[in-house]
Scaffold this motif. Structure first.
Motif, PDB file in Angstrom:
ATOM      1  N   PHE A 102    -133.945   5.651  76.878  1.00  0.00           N
ATOM      2  CA  PHE A 102    -132.743   4.920  76.655  1.00  0.00           C
ATOM      3  C   PHE A 102    -132.952   3.885  75.614  1.00  0.00           C
ATOM      4  O   PHE A 102    -132.195   3.661  74.621  1.00  0.00           O
ATOM      5  N   PHE A 103    -134.187   2.921  75.755  1.00  0.00           N
ATOM      6  CA  PHE A 103    -134.492   1.945  74.914  1.00  0.00           C
ATOM      7  C   PHE A 103    -134.856   2.676  73.361  1.00  0.00           C
ATOM      8  O   PHE A 103    -134.328   1.924  72.546  1.00  0.00           O
ATOM      9  N   ILE A 104    -135.540   3.629  73.363  1.00  0.00           N
ATOM     10  CA  ILE A 104    -135.727   4.133  72.109  1.00  0.00           C
ATOM     11  C   ILE A 104    -134.659   4.884  71.571  1.00  0.00           C
ATOM     12  O   ILE A 104    -134.374   4.573  70.326  1.00  0.00           O
ATOM     13  N   ASN A 284    -142.289  15.616  72.674  1.00  0.00           N
ATOM     14  CA  ASN A 284    -142.238  14.510  73.549  1.00  0.00           C
ATOM     15  C   ASN A 284    -140.945  14.025  73.466  1.00  0.00           C
ATOM     16  O   ASN A 284    -140.187  14.007  72.686  1.00  0.00           O
ATOM     17  N   SER A 285    -140.411  13.700  74.832  1.00  0.00           N
ATOM     18  CA  SER A 285    -138.917  13.280  74.920  1.00  0.00           C
ATOM     19  C   SER A 285    -138.533  12.366  74.080  1.00  0.00           C
ATOM     20  O   SER A 285    -137.177  12.260  73.781  1.00  0.00           O
ATOM     21  N   PHE A 286    -139.308  11.197  73.878  1.00  0.00           N
ATOM     22  CA  PHE A 286    -138.879   9.884  73.072  1.00  0.00           C
ATOM     23  C   PHE A 286    -138.696  10.381  71.599  1.00  0.00           C
ATOM     24  O   PHE A 286    -137.719   9.691  71.080  1.00  0.00           O
ATOM     25  N   THR A 287    -139.264  11.728  71.269  1.00  0.00           N
ATOM     26  CA  THR A 287    -139.073  11.882  69.963  1.00  0.00           C
ATOM     27  C   THR A 287    -137.418  12.421  69.655  1.00  0.00           C
ATOM     28  O   THR A 287    -136.556  12.061  68.912  1.00  0.00           O
ATOM     29  N   GLY A 288    -136.880  13.201  70.946  1.00  0.00           N
ATOM     30  CA  GLY A 288    -135.376  13.666  70.743  1.00  0.00           C
ATOM     31  C   GLY A 288    -134.437  12.377  70.740  1.00  0.00           C
ATOM     32  O   GLY A 288    -133.489  12.543  70.183  1.00  0.00           O
ATOM     33  N   LEU A 292    -131.595  11.246  67.924  1.00  0.00           N
ATOM     34  CA  LEU A 292    -130.267  11.334  68.307  1.00  0.00           C
ATOM     35  C   LEU A 292    -129.813   9.994  67.897  1.00  0.00           C
ATOM     36  O   LEU A 292    -128.826   9.762  67.261  1.00  0.00           O
ATOM     37  N   GLY A 293    -130.735   8.767  68.063  1.00  0.00           N
ATOM     38  CA  GLY A 293    -130.288   7.387  67.791  1.00  0.00           C
ATOM     39  C   GLY A 293    -130.205   7.149  66.365  1.00  0.00           C
ATOM     40  O   GLY A 293    -129.081   6.810  65.969  1.00  0.00           O
ATOM     41  N   LEU A 294    -131.002   8.100  65.584  1.00  0.00           N
ATOM     42  CA  LEU A 294    -130.952   7.565  64.087  1.00  0.00           C
ATOM     43  C   LEU A 294    -129.882   8.247  63.486  1.00  0.00           C
ATOM     44  O   LEU A 294    -129.470   7.608  62.603  1.00  0.00           O
ATOM     45  N   VAL A 295    -129.443   9.365  63.894  1.00  0.00           N
ATOM     46  CA  VAL A 295    -128.234   9.941  63.162  1.00  0.00           C
ATOM     47  C   VAL A 295    -127.037   9.286  63.442  1.00  0.00           C
ATOM     48  O   VAL A 295    -125.993   9.431  62.948  1.00  0.00           O
ATOM     49  N   GLY A 380    -147.895  -0.638  69.539  1.00  0.00           N
ATOM     50  CA  GLY A 380    -146.843  -1.305  70.484  1.00  0.00           C
ATOM     51  C   GLY A 380    -146.195  -0.028  71.264  1.00  0.00           C
ATOM     52  O   GLY A 380    -147.060   1.011  71.470  1.00  0.00           O
ATOM     53  N   ILE A 381    -144.894   0.291  71.365  1.00  0.00           N
ATOM     54  CA  ILE A 381    -144.176   1.109  72.213  1.00  0.00           C
ATOM     55  C   ILE A 381    -144.536   2.554  71.836  1.00  0.00           C
ATOM     56  O   ILE A 381    -144.641   3.420  72.557  1.00  0.00           O
ATOM     57  N   VAL A 382    -144.717   3.013  70.673  1.00  0.00           N
ATOM     58  CA  VAL A 382    -144.586   4.398  69.990  1.00  0.00           C
ATOM     59  C   VAL A 382    -146.121   4.885  70.349  1.00  0.00           C
ATOM     60  O   VAL A 382    -146.098   5.841  70.945  1.00  0.00           O
TER      61      VAL A 382
END
Length: 784
Positions: A102-104, A284-288, A292-295, A380-382
């Motif tokens: 959710f944060f990503i 990797n789930s964070f990629t999806g 989604l957030g970027l668009v 960091g997080i990535v």
């Protein structure tokens, strides 16, 4: 593989209560609550003690995990059994991982990809060269050490290629929190780092995608095809279905209104579906979540609504929990050191060289270029999520994972404090020339940077510009900078508004923004003597001053006009904007020209019409450069046919040791005003003998009887001893305004006249010799 056993009957979701003899930590809910409390308190404590040495949050949070893990507290069997039993580990990891998704997603929503295409060529080239040089240094080293790597590395070729690219990437998701903590988002270093890392991100993740597909093709060509199709299908669904839906929601939402709760729920549900889909296809789930957030559209109304719903709990609770869980897997005493640390060091060194060389080529000063390279090598997080993913798919085992995570903590722990010491953004504000009203030639153009936060600031600012009396001989150029707090976005945005002035009937092309339109109308009514160039900055308050000061340098302005951070609402209550006050204080302390704070007593939340014009102006003169600047501005106003000027000089009634040179300059300025007063009845000069602050207050309170419209005073005074001896200066609410300015600004001083508190430019002097190259015509400024 570790094998841990526990009795299922000892665990329940809820507890029957301690009064019935139950152990509260046997229930999942109680155990989770205690763990969260323990983790948050420890991370906050560590961050508190590490913050003075400029350590980023990730260092404190991973260090908290190491302390709680088997390296320290976790090695104690009693502590481990009570607070971190095996049955609770999976719950913690699942909650923290889902929360980080959710944060990503929120970070993606707040990121505007258009910044990458409006950043100029310098920053992207620096980012790409940094990646290429790092890969060129790390890849051969990895390949030459393939047979002597850590013994727990599986699929060695894939790991070597992935590690080389991972060490070379500097993600914007990592850079933004670091720059935000250092208040450098709007600085020149911040802009280059953000733009360069976005380009670096795009190229690096494209390379990683190729590596993943290549690895799938090694299993079978059919597997590679299905892997590629599954990823492409996800991207197409997000771009062709989800994004149009998001734009439709934005279009349907009335301006200024929040997005309906139902739509927010739909997007959160879509996020869960994307996380599920990416997990089942082996990605990797964070990629999806990031895609989604970027668009989705950033900023209000949709981006800010999603951010508001998710960010507080994820940033304040889940991310520290995730880092702590990651750190708790590390056992420092069981690490087997082989070739990995040397490869990581080569990656950091190669990245620094790759950033430093093109930065010097573009004539960025060496210390600033070195600071930029140190910021851009930070992890960091990535990286944490990537290494966690590698271990989950059995690409690496616990030992290599631990070394990589420790490097994620150590690199920023070393680099960030050094970078913050090397880089001083105020260097670019130092100027040789005097940019003040007092030192401006009478026939020169007066350039003013007018900073406006909302519509209530407009009438008072326009009245002040009218009182400044633009003429053919001395025109005024107003650079209007609209200040907007960064909400629902990740990266600051600077927008130069292009106004079409080529219309045949001579009118000005208008924008949808009412603030800009009000200034353009004022330009029309003063055609030929006043021009307006509107801009908007969308920035966090903590670094907004950098935008103001940069623009003042770039446009060579003589005066920055700011608004006071307090105003009265429709019910008569005082409303304060502490973020605006923070920005004002930083501009006052570092401005490259003179600064004035306008306190508009008539400004309210519902201001929609112009205030009464300022016919009667008074300057309170105590002595010093700031009072001389206020006097010079008042003298310019006195040329206006509709304005009368009164100058009240305050003289100490007892002997005070003062600066003779300053007194001589004061007398010269006052002699000019007296001469004008002899030629015209529009200027009046008075003197008041005062012995303490009480006498000064009495004189100021008497101003109400004379119905003044504007009171002007300097911030600092040469004989401050009279004021400082009085207890009034000890409880000042706004010390940045000076003793007199603070008294005038207080709610106890109930008067309807407006107040202008002036500070003359502090000359940069030798700092200007640093040779800092400020951007020319907004180069490398993220714009729309």
């Amino acid at each position: 593989m570790d094998l841990q056993c526990y009795r299922a009957q000892d665990e329940s979701t809820f507890n029957v209560g301690i009064w019935e003899g139950a152990n509260p930590l046997t229930s999942s809910l109680s155990l989770l609550s205690v763990q969260l409390i323990f983790i948050i308190l420890l991370t906050q404590f560590l961050f508190f003690i590490l913050k003075p040495i400029k350590q980023p949050r990730i260092v404190a949070e991973i260090l908290a995990g190491i302390i709680l893990g088997p390296s320290f507290l976790g090695s104690n069997k009693t502590f481990k059994k009570l607070f971190y039993p095996a049955r609770g580990e999976q719950v913690l990891e699942t909650i923290s991982t889902l929360g980080v998704m959710f944060f990503i997603f929120v970070i993606g929503v707040k990121t505007d990809l258009r910044v990458m295409f409006h950043a100029g060529k310098r920053a992207p080239i620096i980012g790409i060269i940094g990646l290429i040089v790092c890969v060129a240094v790390v890849m051969p080293s990895c390949m030459s050490n393939m047979m002597s790597m850590e013994p727990d590395v599986l699929k060695v070729p894939m790991f070597m290629a992935s590690l080389s690219v991972s060490l070379s990437i500097n993600s914007v998701l990592v850079i933004v929190p670091i720059l935000s903590d250092l208040n450098l988002l709007n600085s020149e270093l911040g802009r280059i780092a953000l733009s360069g890392s976005m380009t670096n991100d795009f190229v690096g993740w494209s390379m990683l995608s190729v590596i993943i597909v290549s690895e799938a093709s090694a299993v079978s060509s059919q597997t590679a095809i299905w892997a590629a199709l599954s990823i492409v299908s996800l991207v197409l669904f997000i771009v062709l279905v989800v994004r149009p839906f998001g734009l439709w929601v934005v279009e349907k939402t009335p301006q200024g209104k929040p997005v309906e709760e139902g739509y927010v729920f739909v997007f959160l549900l879509l996020l869960l579906l994307v996380i599920f889909y990416t997990d089942i296809i082996g990605a990797n789930s964070f990629t999806g979540a990031l895609i989604l957030g970027l668009v989705l559209p950033d900023g209000p109304p949709l981006g800010s609504a999603l951010t508001e719903k998710i960010e507080i709990i994820t940033k304040g609770l889940i991310v520290p929990l995730y880092y702590t869980v990651v750190g708790s897997k590390i056992n420092l005493w069981h690490l087997t050191i082989a070739k990995m640390p040397s490869i990581i060091f080569l990656g950091v060194l190669g990245k620094m060289v790759g950033i430093l060389l093109p930065s010097l080529y573009y004539k960025i000063p060496f210390l600033d270029a070195l600071a930029l390279s140190l910021v851009m090598v930070s992890k960091g997080i990535v990286e944490v999520m990537t290494y966690n993913f590698w271990m989950s798919i059995k690409l690496i085992d616990r030992n290599t994972y631990s070394i990589l995570i420790v490097s994620v903590m150590l690199v920023p722990a070393i680099c960030i404090p050094i970078a913050s010491t090397l880089y001083d953004p105020s260097r670019c504000y130092a100027v040789y020339k005097r940019r003040t009203i007092q030192h401006l030639r009478e026939d020169a153009e007066l350039r003013i940077l007018a900073c406006v936060h909302d519509q209530s600031h407009v009438p008072g600012m326009l009245n002040l510009l009218e009182a400044s009396y633009p003429t053919i001989q001395s025109p005024i150029c107003v650079y209007l900078l609209q200040l907007v707090e960064l909400v629902g976005r990740l990266i600051p945005i600077f927008i130069p508004h292009k106004i079409d002035r080529s219309i045949a009937d001579g009118t000005t092309g208008f924008e949808a923004d009412p603030i800009i339109n009000a200034f353009l109308l004022h330009e029309q009514s003063n055609q030929g003597v006043l021009s307006v160039a509107p801009f908007t900055t969308i920035s966090p308050y903590a670094s907004m001053h950098d935008e103001v000061c940069r623009m003042a340098v770039d446009k060579r302005v003589s005066l920055i006009l700011l608004h006071f951070h307090q105003r009265t609402d429709i019910a008569g209550h005082i409303k304060a904007n502490n973020g605006l006050r923070t920005m004002n204080k930083k501009v006052i302390s570092g401005a490259p020209c003179s600064v004035a704070i306008l306190i508009d007593r008539q400004a309210t939340d519902t201001t929609s019409v112009a205030n009464e014009f300022m016919h009667e102006v008074v300057v309170l003169f105590f002595g010093g450069c700031d009072d001389r600047e206020a006097l010079a501005y008042g003298e310019r106003m006195a040329r206006h046919p509709g304005i009368s000027l009164t100058v009240i000089r305050f003289l100490p009634s007892r002997g005070i040791k003062d600066d003779q040179a300053e007194r001589k300059l004061d007398n010269q300025s006052l002699d000019e005003i007296k001469a004008i007063g002899l030629r015209t009845r529009k200027v009046r000069y008075m003197e008041e003998l005062v012995g303490d602050m009480e006498n000064i207050v009495q004189v100021i309170r008497s101003l109400d009887r004379d119905s003044y419209d504007l009171v002007m005073v300097g911030m600092r005074h040469t004989w401050n001893a009279v004021m400082a001896n009085d207890s009034l200066s000890d409880w000042s609410e706004c010390p940045e305004l000076g003793v007199v300015g603070d008294f005038l600004a207080t709610a106890e001083f109930d008067s309807m006249f407006s107040i202008l508190i002036v500070k003359q430019q502090d000359q940069g002097g030798i700092l200007a010799s640093a040779g800092y190259n400020a951007p020319v015509h907004g180069e490398d400024l993220p714009t729309h």
